[in-house]
Motif scaffolding. Sequence first.
Motif, PDB file in Angstrom:
ATOM      1  N   LYS A  27     -64.488  -4.889  -7.492  1.00 24.56           N
ATOM      2  CA  LYS A  27     -64.998  -5.471  -6.245  1.00 24.56           C
ATOM      3  C   LYS A  27     -66.490  -5.766  -6.320  1.00 24.56           C
ATOM      4  CE  LYS A  27     -61.835  -3.992  -2.592  1.00 24.56           C
ATOM      5  NZ  LYS A  27     -61.705  -3.159  -1.370  1.00 24.56           N
ATOM      6  N   PRO A  31     -65.718  -9.399  -4.886  1.00 22.79           N
ATOM      7  CA  PRO A  31     -65.523  -8.628  -3.654  1.00 22.79           C
ATOM      8  C   PRO A  31     -64.335  -9.057  -2.807  1.00 22.79           C
ATOM      9  CG  PRO A  31     -67.472 -10.033  -3.484  1.00 22.79           C
ATOM     10  CD  PRO A  31     -67.037 -10.074  -4.909  1.00 22.79           C
ATOM     11  N   SER A  33     -61.340  -9.766  -3.873  1.00 21.44           N
ATOM     12  CA  SER A  33     -60.076  -9.478  -4.552  1.00 21.44           C
ATOM     13  C   SER A  33     -59.173  -8.592  -3.706  1.00 21.44           C
ATOM     14  CB  SER A  33     -60.352  -8.788  -5.892  1.00 21.44           C
ATOM     15  OG  SER A  33     -61.104  -9.632  -6.736  1.00 21.44           O
TER      16      SER A  33
END
Length: 389
Positions: A27, A31, A33
């Motif tokens: 992340k 970020p 995802s």
Amino acid sequence: MTKLRIAMVAGEASGDILGAGLIQAIKRHYPDSVFYGIGGDLMCAEGFVSDVPMDKLSVMGLVEVLGRLPELLSIRKKLRLALIANPPDIFIGIDAPDFNLTLEQRLKSAGIATVHYVSPSVWAWKAKRIYKIKESADLLLSLFPFEAQYYQPTQQYVVCVGHPLADLIARDHQLLDARSNLNLSGEGKVVAILPGSRSSELKYLAEPFLGAAELLRQKFPDMTFLLPAANLKRRVWLQQLLDEKFPDLNVRLLLNQSRETMAAADAILIASGTATLEATLLRKPMVVAYKMSPLTYAIYSRMIKTPYVSLPNILAGEKLVPEILQNDVTPQRLASEMEKALEDTAYQSHLNVRFSEINKTIQLDADERAADAVISLLKQKGVITCSRP
């Protein structure tokens, strides 16, 4: 901005730790995802969506698995069909090789990039698994430097990331104050009792561990015993055992404080498993024990190729800590070994030096290394096409 879809399966508490750290690290790069599959509380706290409770997969031993086999096969089949119907960008199986490798093999055959996180113990038993791993995983993330050599025959893509616990413990300065945080300042010797987190481990180890504590109390009347429970269900079970069979034993039963408990202890009575690595990283004298069903032990004992079963001894390549197995797991034997761990100062000094050396080999910023390796694989597969998120 790239939005990765990452499916993961973790089968037990140690895998939950690895998964949570990996999610955090990915992340930091991507970020937006999303992460889903099967995971534990730590992974879910990072935004992971678990379709099945992780406890469903937490079963140990050949005989014990047989009773749960239909359920486990059903869970795996449903997950496989769902992932093939709606493919993720990558699948990451965290440990649990009996469950994950076959799943990874099917997914890889369907064109999905696959990662297996944690090398199975091919150096100890079932060495030919390296061929199935090659068929199953595009990338293997190993925790220990010595493991890569065992995959040379298949030219497996292996990245050693070190162990996240080494990084975690090094950063956790509160562990230095564990005794005061647990209100133990000024007391006598402290022993941590860790009979494991699985129900099968507690079944076989909790009673002899507590029996050893009774014997130690006779020699050390001011000794404090700390018994951490992995969750509320285990705490209730342990409290019932104490009430029924050890009513006079003064034990502090804690909840979800195993690392703090170990940090506060002078020595640890512990089930073989990942917790022994934590004890090593905390540089604590320990006595390692394990017991399972007689049939499971009979099968495993014929398959094991390594002279040691506990992680500190395997990593050291020598017998640093005692290993008490199967029928030898008695209160008398455990108490005798614990006395040495508590009183032999020369032995304690040797352990401290060797444990510090082990720490240096596996404190490598594992979460970030693992994330970098996963992202690199995604770039090789063409899933990530830009150089930056």
